[in-house]
Design an enzyme around this catalytic site. Structure first.
Site, PDB file in Angstrom:
ATOM      1  N   ASP A   1       1.346  -7.242   7.306  1.00  0.00           N
ATOM      2  CA  ASP A   1       0.037  -7.038   7.406  1.00  0.00           C
ATOM      3  C   ASP A   1      -1.251  -7.564   6.088  1.00  0.00           C
ATOM      4  O   ASP A   1      -1.245  -7.587   5.182  1.00  0.00           O
ATOM      5  CB  ASP A   1       0.578  -4.704   5.983  1.00  0.00           C
TER       6      ASP A   1
ATOM      7  N   TYR B   1       0.860  -1.399  -0.378  1.00  0.00           N
ATOM      8  CA  TYR B   1      -0.035   0.043   0.074  1.00  0.00           C
ATOM      9  C   TYR B   1       0.985   1.427   0.144  1.00  0.00           C
ATOM     10  O   TYR B   1       1.680   0.794   0.614  1.00  0.00           O
ATOM     11  CB  TYR B   1      -1.290   0.207   1.067  1.00  0.00           C
TER      12      TYR B   1
HETATM   13  O1  P1T Z   1      -5.974   3.736   5.816  1.00  0.00           O
HETATM   14  P1  P1T Z   1      -5.516   3.409   6.723  1.00  0.00           P
HETATM   15  O2  P1T Z   1      -6.357   3.151   8.234  1.00  0.00           O
HETATM   16  O3  P1T Z   1      -4.896   3.686   7.564  1.00  0.00           O
HETATM   17  O4  P1T Z   1      -5.348   2.127   6.734  1.00  0.00           O
HETATM   18  C1  P1T Z   1      -3.649   1.671   5.615  1.00  0.00           C
HETATM   19  C2  P1T Z   1      -3.674   0.834   4.592  1.00  0.00           C
HETATM   20  C3  P1T Z   1      -2.756   0.146   5.836  1.00  0.00           C
HETATM   21  N1  P1T Z   1      -2.484  -1.144   4.270  1.00  0.00           N
HETATM   22  C4  P1T Z   1      -3.296  -1.273   3.746  1.00  0.00           C
HETATM   23  C5  P1T Z   1      -2.958  -2.595   3.058  1.00  0.00           C
HETATM   24  C6  P1T Z   1      -4.004  -1.213   3.241  1.00  0.00           C
HETATM   25  O5  P1T Z   1      -4.467  -1.012   2.483  1.00  0.00           O
HETATM   26  C7  P1T Z   1      -4.482   0.659   4.010  1.00  0.00           C
HETATM   27  C8  P1T Z   1      -5.307   1.323   3.243  1.00  0.00           C
HETATM   28  N2  P1T Z   1      -5.642   1.309   2.090  1.00  0.00           N
HETATM   29  C9  P1T Z   1      -6.107   2.139   1.150  1.00  0.00           C
HETATM   30  C10 P1T Z   1      -7.029   3.828   1.499  1.00  0.00           C
HETATM   31  C11 P1T Z   1      -6.605   1.345  -0.143  1.00  0.00           C
HETATM   32  O6  P1T Z   1      -7.312   2.173  -1.475  1.00  0.00           O
HETATM   33  O7  P1T Z   1      -5.418   0.713  -0.390  1.00  0.00           O
END
Ligand code: P1T
Length: 387
Positions: A176, A103
Protein backbone atom coordinates in the site's frame (compact mmCIF):
# COMPACT_ATOMS: atom_id res chain seq x y z
CA UNK A 1 9.05 10.62 -20.38
CA UNK A 2 10.03 11.70 -16.89
CA UNK A 3 7.59 11.54 -13.96
CA UNK A 4 6.28 15.13 -14.13
CA UNK A 5 5.66 14.85 -17.89
CA UNK A 6 3.86 11.50 -17.58
CA UNK A 7 1.73 12.89 -14.76
CA UNK A 8 0.40 15.52 -17.15
CA UNK A 9 0.25 13.73 -20.50
CA UNK A 10 -0.21 9.96 -20.26
CA UNK A 11 -3.81 8.97 -21.02
CA UNK A 12 -4.74 12.46 -22.18
CA UNK A 13 -2.96 12.78 -25.51
CA UNK A 14 -5.19 15.10 -27.63
CA UNK A 15 -6.74 13.35 -30.64
CA UNK A 16 -6.81 15.92 -33.42
CA UNK A 17 -10.06 15.82 -35.35
CA UNK A 18 -10.51 16.63 -39.02
CA UNK A 19 -11.55 20.21 -38.26
CA UNK A 20 -8.22 20.67 -36.48
CA UNK A 21 -9.71 20.70 -32.95
CA UNK A 22 -8.81 18.27 -30.18
CA UNK A 23 -9.62 18.17 -26.47
CA UNK A 24 -6.50 18.75 -24.36
CA UNK A 25 -8.42 17.43 -21.36
CA UNK A 26 -10.28 14.14 -21.66
CA UNK A 27 -14.08 14.53 -21.51
CA UNK A 28 -16.02 13.03 -18.61
CA UNK A 29 -17.74 10.16 -20.40
CA UNK A 30 -20.96 9.82 -18.45
CA UNK A 31 -22.64 7.31 -20.76
CA UNK A 32 -23.39 4.10 -18.91
CA UNK A 33 -23.50 2.10 -22.15
CA UNK A 34 -21.98 2.25 -25.62
CA UNK A 35 -23.77 1.51 -28.91
CA UNK A 36 -22.32 -0.97 -31.36
CA UNK A 37 -22.73 -1.54 -35.09
CA UNK A 38 -22.62 -5.33 -34.97
CA UNK A 39 -23.94 -7.83 -32.42
CA UNK A 40 -20.66 -9.75 -32.19
CA UNK A 41 -18.36 -7.19 -30.63
CA UNK A 42 -18.25 -3.60 -29.36
CA UNK A 43 -17.46 -1.13 -32.14
CA UNK A 44 -15.27 1.35 -30.26
CA UNK A 45 -13.83 -1.04 -27.65
CA UNK A 46 -16.37 -0.09 -24.98
CA UNK A 47 -19.63 -1.87 -24.20
CA UNK A 48 -20.82 -1.06 -20.68
CA UNK A 49 -19.34 1.48 -18.29
CA UNK A 50 -18.71 -0.89 -15.38
CA UNK A 51 -16.60 -3.06 -17.70
CA UNK A 52 -14.70 -0.15 -19.22
CA UNK A 53 -15.10 3.62 -19.54
CA UNK A 54 -12.90 6.01 -21.57
CA UNK A 55 -12.34 8.48 -18.72
CA UNK A 56 -11.51 5.72 -16.24
CA UNK A 57 -9.37 4.06 -18.90
CA UNK A 58 -7.31 7.25 -19.28
CA UNK A 59 -6.76 7.38 -15.53
CA UNK A 60 -5.80 3.69 -15.39
CA UNK A 61 -3.19 4.26 -18.07
CA UNK A 62 -1.76 7.21 -16.17
CA UNK A 63 -1.75 5.36 -12.85
CA UNK A 64 0.22 2.51 -14.44
CA UNK A 65 2.77 4.90 -15.92
CA UNK A 66 3.44 6.62 -12.59
CA UNK A 67 4.39 3.36 -10.86
CA UNK A 68 6.24 2.14 -13.99
CA UNK A 69 3.69 -0.67 -14.13
CA UNK A 70 2.24 -2.50 -17.09
CA UNK A 71 -1.32 -2.05 -15.89
CA UNK A 72 -3.53 0.11 -13.67
CA UNK A 73 -7.03 -0.45 -12.33
CA UNK A 74 -9.24 2.15 -10.62
CA UNK A 75 -11.79 1.36 -7.92
CA UNK A 76 -14.45 3.13 -5.89
CA UNK A 77 -12.21 3.34 -2.78
CA UNK A 78 -8.87 2.15 -1.45
CA UNK A 79 -10.68 -0.58 0.47
CA UNK A 80 -12.54 -1.66 -2.68
CA UNK A 81 -9.16 -2.08 -4.41
CA UNK A 82 -7.91 -4.16 -1.46
CA UNK A 83 -11.09 -6.27 -1.49
CA UNK A 84 -10.75 -7.06 -5.18
CA UNK A 85 -7.04 -7.89 -4.81
CA UNK A 86 -7.53 -10.23 -1.85
CA UNK A 87 -10.70 -11.91 -3.08
CA UNK A 88 -9.08 -12.53 -6.47
CA UNK A 89 -5.77 -13.95 -5.27
CA UNK A 90 -6.67 -15.71 -2.00
CA UNK A 91 -8.82 -18.71 -1.23
CA UNK A 92 -10.02 -20.38 1.94
CA UNK A 93 -7.12 -21.94 3.87
CA UNK A 94 -4.49 -19.48 2.58
CA UNK A 95 -2.18 -17.58 4.94
CA UNK A 96 -1.19 -13.91 4.69
CA UNK A 97 1.68 -12.15 6.47
CA UNK A 98 0.96 -8.46 7.13
CA UNK A 99 2.77 -5.56 8.81
CA UNK A 100 1.48 -5.17 12.38
CA UNK A 101 0.91 -1.42 11.84
CA UNK A 102 -1.59 -0.79 9.01
CA UNK A 103 -4.48 1.54 8.28
CA UNK A 104 -7.15 0.17 10.62
CA UNK A 105 -9.73 -0.18 7.83
CA UNK A 106 -7.38 -2.63 6.13
CA UNK A 107 -7.03 -4.63 9.36
CA UNK A 108 -10.80 -4.56 9.86
CA UNK A 109 -11.31 -5.91 6.33
CA UNK A 110 -8.75 -8.67 6.89
CA UNK A 111 -9.95 -9.63 10.37
CA UNK A 112 -13.69 -9.57 9.72
CA UNK A 113 -14.56 -10.41 6.13
CA UNK A 114 -11.49 -12.36 5.00
CA UNK A 115 -10.61 -14.08 8.26
CA UNK A 116 -14.05 -14.83 9.73
CA UNK A 117 -16.12 -15.37 6.59
CA UNK A 118 -13.55 -16.76 4.18
CA UNK A 119 -11.19 -18.64 6.50
CA UNK A 120 -8.02 -16.82 5.50
CA UNK A 121 -5.37 -16.67 8.20
CA UNK A 122 -3.44 -13.46 8.93
CA UNK A 123 -0.16 -13.17 10.85
CA UNK A 124 0.76 -9.62 11.86
CA UNK A 125 4.49 -9.09 12.31
CA UNK A 126 6.84 -6.19 12.92
CA UNK A 127 8.15 -6.03 9.36
CA UNK A 128 10.85 -3.47 10.31
CA UNK A 129 12.87 -6.61 10.90
CA UNK A 130 12.83 -8.64 7.67
CA UNK A 131 13.64 -11.73 9.76
CA UNK A 132 10.14 -11.53 11.27
CA UNK A 133 8.63 -11.93 7.79
CA UNK A 134 10.87 -14.88 7.06
CA UNK A 135 10.01 -16.45 10.40
CA UNK A 136 6.26 -16.19 9.75
CA UNK A 137 6.30 -18.01 6.39
CA UNK A 138 4.24 -21.19 6.34
CA UNK A 139 3.48 -23.77 3.69
CA UNK A 140 0.19 -22.04 2.87
CA UNK A 141 1.52 -18.44 2.84
CA UNK A 142 0.25 -16.88 -0.36
CA UNK A 143 0.63 -13.12 0.15
CA UNK A 144 2.76 -10.58 2.06
CA UNK A 145 0.90 -7.30 2.66
CA UNK A 146 2.87 -4.18 3.54
CA UNK A 147 2.60 -0.47 4.12
CA UNK A 148 5.75 1.62 4.29
CA UNK A 149 5.77 4.04 6.01
CA UNK A 150 2.89 2.65 8.06
CA UNK A 151 -0.23 4.47 9.11
CA UNK A 152 0.08 5.97 11.71
CA UNK A 153 3.44 5.05 13.29
CA UNK A 154 5.63 5.71 10.25
CA UNK A 155 7.44 2.37 10.50
CA UNK A 156 9.38 1.31 7.40
CA UNK A 157 10.20 -2.06 5.93
CA UNK A 158 12.90 -3.01 3.44
CA UNK A 159 10.94 -3.67 0.25
CA UNK A 160 13.85 -5.01 -1.80
CA UNK A 161 14.86 -7.52 0.87
CA UNK A 162 11.27 -8.67 1.44
CA UNK A 163 10.61 -8.99 -2.31
CA UNK A 164 13.67 -11.24 -2.61
CA UNK A 165 12.49 -13.54 0.18
CA UNK A 166 8.98 -13.66 -1.25
CA UNK A 167 10.27 -14.60 -4.68
CA UNK A 168 12.36 -17.38 -3.21
CA UNK A 169 9.26 -18.83 -1.52
CA UNK A 170 6.90 -18.12 -4.42
CA UNK A 171 4.78 -15.75 -2.33
CA UNK A 172 3.04 -12.69 -3.82
CA UNK A 173 3.76 -9.22 -2.40
CA UNK A 174 1.48 -6.18 -2.21
CA UNK A 175 2.44 -2.73 -0.95
CA UNK A 176 0.00 0.00 0.00
CA UNK A 177 1.93 2.99 -1.35
CA UNK A 178 -0.63 5.62 -0.32
CA UNK A 179 1.59 7.59 2.10
CA UNK A 180 4.52 8.11 -0.29
CA UNK A 181 2.71 8.22 -3.64
CA UNK A 182 4.63 7.03 -6.71
CA UNK A 183 6.50 10.34 -6.77
CA UNK A 184 8.62 9.35 -3.76
CA UNK A 185 8.50 5.53 -3.79
CA UNK A 186 7.95 2.93 -6.50
CA UNK A 187 7.75 -0.55 -4.95
CA UNK A 188 7.45 -2.41 -8.28
CA UNK A 189 10.95 -1.19 -9.18
CA UNK A 190 12.19 -2.91 -6.00
CA UNK A 191 10.67 -6.27 -6.98
CA UNK A 192 7.23 -6.00 -5.34
CA UNK A 193 4.39 -7.60 -7.35
CA UNK A 194 1.49 -5.22 -6.75
CA UNK A 195 0.94 -1.68 -5.51
CA UNK A 196 -2.30 -0.46 -3.95
CA UNK A 197 -3.38 3.15 -3.41
CA UNK A 198 -6.15 5.01 -1.76
CA UNK A 199 -6.41 7.65 -4.51
CA UNK A 200 -8.53 9.56 -1.99
CA UNK A 201 -5.22 10.84 -0.60
CA UNK A 202 -2.18 12.27 -2.43
CA UNK A 203 -3.03 11.10 -5.96
CA UNK A 204 -6.24 13.13 -6.01
CA UNK A 205 -4.84 15.55 -3.49
CA UNK A 206 -7.83 17.83 -2.89
CA UNK A 207 -10.02 15.90 -0.42
CA UNK A 208 -12.94 15.80 -2.83
CA UNK A 209 -12.99 12.23 -4.16
CA UNK A 210 -12.88 8.73 -2.67
CA UNK A 211 -11.13 6.12 -4.81
CA UNK A 212 -8.56 3.36 -5.00
CA UNK A 213 -6.12 1.76 -7.42
CA UNK A 214 -3.99 -1.29 -8.12
CA UNK A 215 -0.90 -1.14 -10.31
CA UNK A 216 1.05 -4.22 -11.44
CA UNK A 217 2.95 -5.70 -14.38
CA UNK A 218 2.07 -9.42 -14.37
CA UNK A 219 -0.42 -9.91 -17.22
CA UNK A 220 -1.97 -13.11 -15.84
CA UNK A 221 -2.72 -11.51 -12.48
CA UNK A 222 -3.92 -8.37 -14.25
CA UNK A 223 -6.43 -10.39 -16.30
CA UNK A 224 -7.82 -11.95 -13.12
CA UNK A 225 -8.07 -8.60 -11.33
CA UNK A 226 -9.65 -6.92 -14.33
CA UNK A 227 -12.19 -9.72 -14.59
CA UNK A 228 -13.13 -9.22 -10.93
CA UNK A 229 -13.11 -5.42 -11.19
CA UNK A 230 -16.03 -5.96 -13.57
CA UNK A 231 -17.52 -8.98 -11.76
CA UNK A 232 -17.55 -7.24 -8.37
CA UNK A 233 -18.33 -3.83 -9.82
CA UNK A 234 -16.62 -1.50 -7.31
CA UNK A 235 -15.36 0.81 -10.08
CA UNK A 236 -14.37 4.49 -9.94
CA UNK A 237 -16.99 6.78 -11.50
CA UNK A 238 -16.20 8.86 -14.61
CA UNK A 239 -16.39 12.10 -12.62
CA UNK A 240 -14.05 10.83 -9.90
CA UNK A 241 -11.71 9.52 -12.60
CA UNK A 242 -11.59 13.03 -14.06
CA UNK A 243 -10.86 14.54 -10.63
CA UNK A 244 -7.98 12.12 -10.00
CA UNK A 245 -6.58 12.69 -13.51
CA UNK A 246 -6.63 16.42 -12.78
CA UNK A 247 -5.16 16.02 -9.30
CA UNK A 248 -2.25 13.89 -10.55
CA UNK A 249 -1.06 16.73 -12.81
CA UNK A 250 0.22 18.61 -9.76
CA UNK A 251 1.31 15.56 -7.73
CA UNK A 252 5.04 16.28 -8.07
CA UNK A 253 4.69 19.94 -7.06
CA UNK A 254 2.42 19.08 -4.16
CA UNK A 255 4.61 16.27 -2.82
CA UNK A 256 7.66 18.54 -2.84
CA UNK A 257 5.78 21.23 -0.91
CA UNK A 258 4.15 18.74 1.51
CA UNK A 259 7.65 17.46 2.31
CA UNK A 260 9.24 20.89 2.68
CA UNK A 261 6.53 21.93 5.12
CA UNK A 262 6.59 18.59 6.96
CA UNK A 263 10.35 18.72 7.58
CA UNK A 264 9.98 22.16 9.16
CA UNK A 265 7.04 21.06 11.28
CA UNK A 266 8.80 17.86 12.38
CA UNK A 267 11.85 19.88 13.47
CA UNK A 268 9.66 22.42 15.25
CA UNK A 269 7.81 19.65 17.11
CA UNK A 270 11.08 17.96 18.08
CA UNK A 271 12.19 21.20 19.75
CA UNK A 272 9.07 21.55 21.92
CA UNK A 273 9.19 20.65 25.62
CA UNK A 274 5.63 19.28 25.62
CA UNK A 275 6.30 16.95 22.69
CA UNK A 276 7.61 13.58 23.82
CA UNK A 277 8.48 11.96 20.49
CA UNK A 278 8.19 12.70 16.77
CA UNK A 279 7.76 9.97 14.13
CA UNK A 280 8.89 11.26 10.74
CA UNK A 281 11.19 9.39 8.31
CA UNK A 282 12.85 12.65 7.19
CA UNK A 283 14.31 13.27 10.66
CA UNK A 284 17.78 11.95 11.49
CA UNK A 285 16.25 10.74 14.77
CA UNK A 286 13.95 8.28 12.93
CA UNK A 287 15.39 4.82 13.66
CA UNK A 288 15.11 3.88 9.98
CA UNK A 289 16.41 7.15 8.53
CA UNK A 290 19.04 5.33 6.43
CA UNK A 291 16.46 2.97 4.91
CA UNK A 292 14.17 5.94 4.22
CA UNK A 293 16.94 7.69 2.30
CA UNK A 294 17.68 4.54 0.30
CA UNK A 295 14.14 3.49 -0.51
CA UNK A 296 12.29 6.79 -0.86
CA UNK A 297 13.28 9.92 -2.77
CA UNK A 298 11.48 12.17 -0.27
CA UNK A 299 9.96 11.83 3.17
CA UNK A 300 6.39 12.98 2.50
CA UNK A 301 3.80 14.96 4.39
CA UNK A 302 2.76 12.60 7.20
CA UNK A 303 4.00 13.12 10.76
CA UNK A 304 2.93 11.48 14.00
CA UNK A 305 3.98 12.66 17.46
CA UNK A 306 3.29 12.04 21.11
CA UNK A 307 2.25 14.95 23.26
CA UNK A 308 3.39 15.02 26.90
CA UNK A 309 0.41 13.84 28.98
CA UNK A 310 -2.50 11.78 27.69
CA UNK A 311 -5.98 12.08 26.28
CA UNK A 312 -6.74 15.33 28.14
CA UNK A 313 -3.70 17.14 26.73
CA UNK A 314 -4.20 15.67 23.22
CA UNK A 315 -7.82 16.82 23.21
CA UNK A 316 -6.99 20.33 24.42
CA UNK A 317 -4.29 20.68 21.75
CA UNK A 318 -6.41 19.28 18.88
CA UNK A 319 -9.42 21.40 19.73
CA UNK A 320 -7.27 24.56 20.03
CA UNK A 321 -6.08 24.57 16.41
CA UNK A 322 -7.43 27.11 13.93
CA UNK A 323 -5.89 26.30 10.53
CA UNK A 324 -5.47 22.52 10.88
CA UNK A 325 -8.84 20.79 10.52
CA UNK A 326 -9.57 18.06 13.02
CA UNK A 327 -10.50 15.36 10.52
CA UNK A 328 -9.70 11.85 9.34
CA UNK A 329 -8.03 11.26 5.96
CA UNK A 330 -4.82 12.74 4.58
CA UNK A 331 -2.97 13.80 1.47
CA UNK A 332 -5.00 16.88 0.54
CA UNK A 333 -3.67 20.41 0.01
CA UNK A 334 -5.16 21.45 3.35
CA UNK A 335 -3.54 20.45 6.65
CA UNK A 336 -5.47 17.88 8.67
CA UNK A 337 -4.84 16.57 12.14
CA UNK A 338 -6.35 13.67 14.06
CA UNK A 339 -6.20 11.40 17.09
CA UNK A 340 -5.61 7.81 15.81
CA UNK A 341 -6.77 6.09 19.02
CA UNK A 342 -10.17 7.82 18.96
CA UNK A 343 -10.54 8.41 15.23
CA UNK A 344 -8.85 6.51 12.35
CA UNK A 345 -7.65 3.54 14.42
CA UNK A 346 -10.53 3.30 16.89
CA UNK A 347 -11.66 0.00 15.34
CA UNK A 348 -8.51 -1.71 16.69
CA UNK A 349 -9.05 -3.01 20.26
CA UNK A 350 -7.26 -0.80 22.84
CA UNK A 351 -4.88 -3.53 23.98
CA UNK A 352 -3.77 -4.33 20.41
CA UNK A 353 -3.42 -0.63 19.67
CA UNK A 354 -1.22 -0.05 22.71
CA UNK A 355 0.91 -3.10 21.96
CA UNK A 356 2.06 -1.59 18.65
CA UNK A 357 2.41 1.96 20.03
CA UNK A 358 -0.87 3.78 19.27
CA UNK A 359 -1.32 5.46 22.64
CA UNK A 360 -3.79 8.13 23.77
CA UNK A 361 -1.03 10.74 23.45
CA UNK A 362 -0.40 9.96 19.76
CA UNK A 363 -1.42 12.64 17.24
CA UNK A 364 -1.18 12.36 13.44
CA UNK A 365 -0.72 15.29 11.07
CA UNK A 366 -1.28 15.41 7.32
CA UNK A 367 0.79 18.48 6.49
CA UNK A 368 -0.78 20.57 3.74
CA UNK A 369 0.78 23.03 1.32
CA UNK A 370 -0.20 26.25 3.10
CA UNK A 371 2.34 28.88 4.17
CA UNK A 372 4.70 27.27 6.66
CA UNK A 373 4.76 30.17 9.14
CA UNK A 374 0.96 30.07 9.39
CA UNK A 375 1.12 26.34 10.09
CA UNK A 376 3.88 26.54 12.71
CA UNK A 377 2.19 29.54 14.41
CA UNK A 378 -1.06 27.58 14.63
CA UNK A 379 0.64 24.51 16.15
CA UNK A 380 2.54 26.79 18.51
CA UNK A 381 -0.49 28.63 19.86
CA UNK A 382 -2.36 25.34 20.37
CA UNK A 383 0.63 23.72 22.13
CA UNK A 384 1.04 26.74 24.42
CA UNK A 385 -2.69 26.48 25.21
CA UNK A 386 -2.21 22.97 26.63
CA UNK A 387 0.01 24.04 29.53
O1 P1T B 1 -10.61 5.41 2.43
P1 P1T B 1 -10.20 4.54 1.29
O2 P1T B 1 -10.07 5.27 -0.01
O3 P1T B 1 -11.04 3.30 1.17
O4 P1T B 1 -8.70 4.05 1.58
C1 P1T B 1 -8.38 3.23 2.66
C2 P1T B 1 -6.94 3.41 3.01
C3 P1T B 1 -6.01 2.51 2.52
N1 P1T B 1 -4.70 2.62 2.80
C4 P1T B 1 -4.23 3.62 3.57
C5 P1T B 1 -2.77 3.69 3.87
C6 P1T B 1 -5.11 4.57 4.10
O5 P1T B 1 -4.61 5.54 4.86
C7 P1T B 1 -6.50 4.46 3.83
C8 P1T B 1 -7.49 5.41 4.39
N2 P1T B 1 -7.02 6.15 5.48
C9 P1T B 1 -7.69 7.10 6.17
C10 P1T B 1 -8.96 7.45 5.92
C11 P1T B 1 -6.94 7.73 7.27
O6 P1T B 1 -7.34 8.80 7.78
O7 P1T B 1 -5.90 7.18 7.66
Amino acid sequence: MKFETKAIHVGEEPKLKEDGSGDVVIPIHLSSTFARAKVDKPTGGYEYSRTGNPTRGALEKRLASLENAGFGLAFSSGLAAETVLCSTLLKSGDHVIAFDDLYSGTKRLFNTLFSRNFNIEFSYVDARDTGNIKGAIKENTRLIWLETPTNPLMKLCDLKAIAEIAREWNILTAVDNTFMSPFFQRPLELGIDMVVHSTTKYLNGHSDSVGGAIMLSDDEIYDKLKFNQNAIGAILSPFDSFLVLRGIKTLALRMERHTKNAIEIARYLESQPNVKRVYYPGLESHPQYELAKRQMSGSGGMISFEIVGGLKEARRFLEGLKIFSLAESLGGVESLIEHPAMMTHASIPKKDREKIGISDSLIRISVGIEDITDLVDDLDQALQGVE
